[in-house]
Design an enzyme around this catalytic site. Sequence first.
Site, PDB file in Angstrom:
ATOM      1  N   SER A 167       0.832  -1.209   0.000  1.00  0.00           N
ATOM      2  CA  SER A 167       0.000   0.000   0.000  1.00  0.00           C
ATOM      3  C   SER A 167       0.858   1.246   0.000  1.00  0.00           C
ATOM      4  O   SER A 167       0.374   2.322  -0.326  1.00  0.00           O
ATOM      5  CB  SER A 167      -0.829   0.076   1.279  1.00  0.00           C
ATOM      6  OG  SER A 167      -1.631  -1.028   1.412  1.00  0.00           O
ATOM      7  N   HIS A 190      -1.913  -3.128  -6.892  1.00  0.00           N
ATOM      8  CA  HIS A 190      -2.519  -2.730  -5.613  1.00  0.00           C
ATOM      9  C   HIS A 190      -4.018  -3.002  -5.661  1.00  0.00           C
ATOM     10  O   HIS A 190      -4.772  -2.244  -6.255  1.00  0.00           O
ATOM     11  CB  HIS A 190      -2.215  -1.241  -5.355  1.00  0.00           C
ATOM     12  CG  HIS A 190      -2.627  -0.773  -3.990  1.00  0.00           C
ATOM     13  ND1 HIS A 190      -3.049   0.507  -3.746  1.00  0.00           N
ATOM     14  CD2 HIS A 190      -2.682  -1.424  -2.807  1.00  0.00           C
ATOM     15  CE1 HIS A 190      -3.347   0.618  -2.456  1.00  0.00           C
ATOM     16  NE2 HIS A 190      -3.131  -0.524  -1.871  1.00  0.00           N
ATOM     17  N   GLU A 194      -4.854  -0.617  -8.793  1.00  0.00           N
ATOM     18  CA  GLU A 194      -3.869   0.404  -9.175  1.00  0.00           C
ATOM     19  C   GLU A 194      -2.630  -0.355  -9.670  1.00  0.00           C
ATOM     20  O   GLU A 194      -2.080  -1.175  -8.927  1.00  0.00           O
ATOM     21  CB  GLU A 194      -3.470   1.266  -7.973  1.00  0.00           C
ATOM     22  CG  GLU A 194      -4.474   2.326  -7.580  1.00  0.00           C
ATOM     23  CD  GLU A 194      -3.942   3.224  -6.456  1.00  0.00           C
ATOM     24  OE1 GLU A 194      -3.956   4.448  -6.639  1.00  0.00           O
ATOM     25  OE2 GLU A 194      -3.529   2.706  -5.411  1.00  0.00           O
ATOM     26  N   ASN A 198      -4.174   6.147  -1.566  1.00  0.00           N
ATOM     27  CA  ASN A 198      -3.859   6.580  -0.201  1.00  0.00           C
ATOM     28  C   ASN A 198      -3.391   8.025  -0.133  1.00  0.00           C
ATOM     29  O   ASN A 198      -3.503   8.661   0.902  1.00  0.00           O
ATOM     30  CB  ASN A 198      -2.823   5.642   0.415  1.00  0.00           C
ATOM     31  CG  ASN A 198      -3.485   4.341   0.849  1.00  0.00           C
ATOM     32  OD1 ASN A 198      -4.618   4.354   1.333  1.00  0.00           O
ATOM     33  ND2 ASN A 198      -2.813   3.218   0.640  1.00  0.00           N
TER      34      ASN A 198
HETATM   35  N1  LIG Z   1      -5.554  -4.812   4.374  1.00  0.00           N
HETATM   36  C1  LIG Z   1      -5.819  -3.989   3.363  1.00  0.00           C
HETATM   37  O1  LIG Z   1      -6.923  -3.404   3.261  1.00  0.00           O
HETATM   38  C2  LIG Z   1      -4.786  -3.774   2.271  1.00  0.00           C
HETATM   39  C3  LIG Z   1      -5.194  -3.169   1.071  1.00  0.00           C
HETATM   40  C4  LIG Z   1      -4.279  -3.027   0.022  1.00  0.00           C
HETATM   41  C5  LIG Z   1      -2.979  -3.459   0.205  1.00  0.00           C
HETATM   42  N2  LIG Z   1      -2.578  -4.022   1.396  1.00  0.00           N
HETATM   43  C6  LIG Z   1      -1.190  -4.505   1.496  1.00  0.00           C
HETATM   44  O2  LIG Z   1      -1.202  -5.930   1.356  1.00  0.00           O
HETATM   45  C7  LIG Z   1      -0.132  -6.513   2.108  1.00  0.00           C
HETATM   46  C8  LIG Z   1      -0.707  -7.542   3.059  1.00  0.00           C
HETATM   47  O3  LIG Z   1      -1.633  -6.912   3.922  1.00  0.00           O
HETATM   48  P1  LIG Z   1      -2.713  -7.746   4.759  1.00  0.00           P
HETATM   49  O4  LIG Z   1      -3.681  -6.747   5.295  1.00  0.00           O
HETATM   50  O5  LIG Z   1      -3.177  -8.892   3.963  1.00  0.00           O
HETATM   51  O6  LIG Z   1      -1.801  -8.283   5.970  1.00  0.00           O
HETATM   52  P2  LIG Z   1      -2.068  -9.544   6.915  1.00  0.00           P
HETATM   53  O7  LIG Z   1      -1.335  -9.215   8.183  1.00  0.00           O
HETATM   54  O8  LIG Z   1      -3.507  -9.892   6.984  1.00  0.00           O
HETATM   55  O9  LIG Z   1      -1.325 -10.751   6.158  1.00  0.00           O
HETATM   56  C9  LIG Z   1       0.063 -10.788   5.978  1.00  0.00           C
HETATM   57  C10 LIG Z   1       0.473 -12.252   5.827  1.00  0.00           C
HETATM   58  O10 LIG Z   1       1.850 -12.281   5.443  1.00  0.00           O
HETATM   59  C11 LIG Z   1       2.425 -13.405   6.077  1.00  0.00           C
HETATM   60  N3  LIG Z   1       3.875 -13.261   6.081  1.00  0.00           N
HETATM   61  C12 LIG Z   1       4.641 -12.455   6.859  1.00  0.00           C
HETATM   62  N4  LIG Z   1       5.941 -12.636   6.560  1.00  0.00           N
HETATM   63  C13 LIG Z   1       5.995 -13.570   5.577  1.00  0.00           C
HETATM   64  C14 LIG Z   1       7.049 -14.195   4.861  1.00  0.00           C
HETATM   65  N5  LIG Z   1       8.324 -13.888   5.102  1.00  0.00           N
HETATM   66  N6  LIG Z   1       6.725 -15.111   3.928  1.00  0.00           N
HETATM   67  C15 LIG Z   1       5.438 -15.432   3.671  1.00  0.00           C
HETATM   68  N7  LIG Z   1       4.406 -14.886   4.326  1.00  0.00           N
HETATM   69  C16 LIG Z   1       4.677 -13.964   5.267  1.00  0.00           C
HETATM   70  C17 LIG Z   1       1.794 -13.444   7.452  1.00  0.00           C
HETATM   71  O11 LIG Z   1       1.921 -14.722   8.075  1.00  0.00           O
HETATM   72  C18 LIG Z   1       0.347 -13.077   7.121  1.00  0.00           C
HETATM   73  O12 LIG Z   1      -0.426 -14.248   6.880  1.00  0.00           O
HETATM   74  C19 LIG Z   1       0.592  -5.354   2.781  1.00  0.00           C
HETATM   75  O13 LIG Z   1       1.671  -4.978   1.973  1.00  0.00           O
HETATM   76  C20 LIG Z   1      -0.479  -4.246   2.819  1.00  0.00           C
HETATM   77  O14 LIG Z   1       0.081  -2.953   2.823  1.00  0.00           O
HETATM   78  C21 LIG Z   1      -3.460  -4.193   2.430  1.00  0.00           C
END
Ligand SMILES: NC(=O)c1ccc[n+]([C@@H]2O[C@H](COP(=O)([O-])OP(=O)(O)OC[C@H]3O[C@@H](n4cnc5c(N)ncnc54)[C@H](O)[C@@H]3O)[C@@H](O)[C@H]2O)c1
Length: 284
Positions: free
Chosen positions: A120, A141, A153, A191
Amino acid sequence: MTIENVVVIGAGTMGNGIAHTFAQFGYTVTLVDVSTESLHRGVSTIEKNLDRQVKKAIIEETVKSETLSRITPSVNLENAAVNADLIIEAASENFEIKASLFKLADSVCKPHTIFASNTSSISITSIAAVTSRADKFIGMHFFNPVPLMKLCEIVRGYSTSDETYSIIETLAQKLQKTPVNVQDYPGFISNRILMPMINEAIFCLMEGVASAEDIDTVMKLGMNHPMGPLTLADFIGLDVCLSIMEVLYDGLGDSKYRACPLLRKMVAAGCLGRKSGKGFFTYA
Ligand SMILES: NC(=O)c1ccc[n+]([C@@H]2O[C@H](COP(=O)([O-])OP(=O)(O)OC[C@H]3O[C@@H](n4cnc5c(N)ncnc54)[C@H](O)[C@@H]3O)[C@@H](O)[C@H]2O)c1
């Protein structure tokens, strides 16, 4: 180039939605996470969300079973990455984690494999720079919940090639998303516009301009937003909002991106929104 085999890294909120969407549209997906617990939770979330799609008659029962049969969970990125045409990373929002995952994938992937990050706020250009294929590195994204939200995006890093962009744009269309072409600057479009609005709503609350309920009511009824900015902040997580404001402030260097002191105070107090049970509003 044809994309068939997709590796999704991270089985959390975004990763399971991304895996679900690719598999629903016929791609073979390996869903990778470091945690077997996250993988189990991710796959069971996909099953529940597919059930909901069946109940709402968005998909047929056979699509559900076919979608699930295309997803293989794995804790071994090295093995999974070997046959990937596309690696899309949705691991935790941390530069070091993302950089080490892509470095590992870079060492085992085929030369044609495209790398995409769902970050993000982290610079696509700087993650791409740790690999030997910055021309094949791009941001995809997606938005939560991925199977429902139409926007993607597509973020072009400094070295992303036109060919990579065009393959990923076509891919997003095949997933029935609307791709938007964005250059790699802090906060991209979403964002950069959303977070200062949320931050300003928090300033209004801190300065006593109105109550949290009334601030949200103005934006819902006056601007036709489906959700007020403070409810949305609680939904996103106040810690996530603060860290994105810091990325905007650091990357763009303008005081208009200064995080509201009330936001900082609430994060310090552990009031993170829905996930902690309390933010601007209280959750059962
Ligand atoms: N939550 C949202 O609304 C949203 C929206 C757009 C983008 N994002 C982006 O998406 C990404 C994930 O966000 P999320 O909300 O799904 O987070 P989350 O915390 O729900 O999930 C992250 C996952 O990554 C795993 N992980 C951590 N280190 C790891 C590794 N070394 N190898 C493999 N897996 C690993 C964790 O175990 C976890 O299951 C981030 O970069 C975030 O900025 C989030």
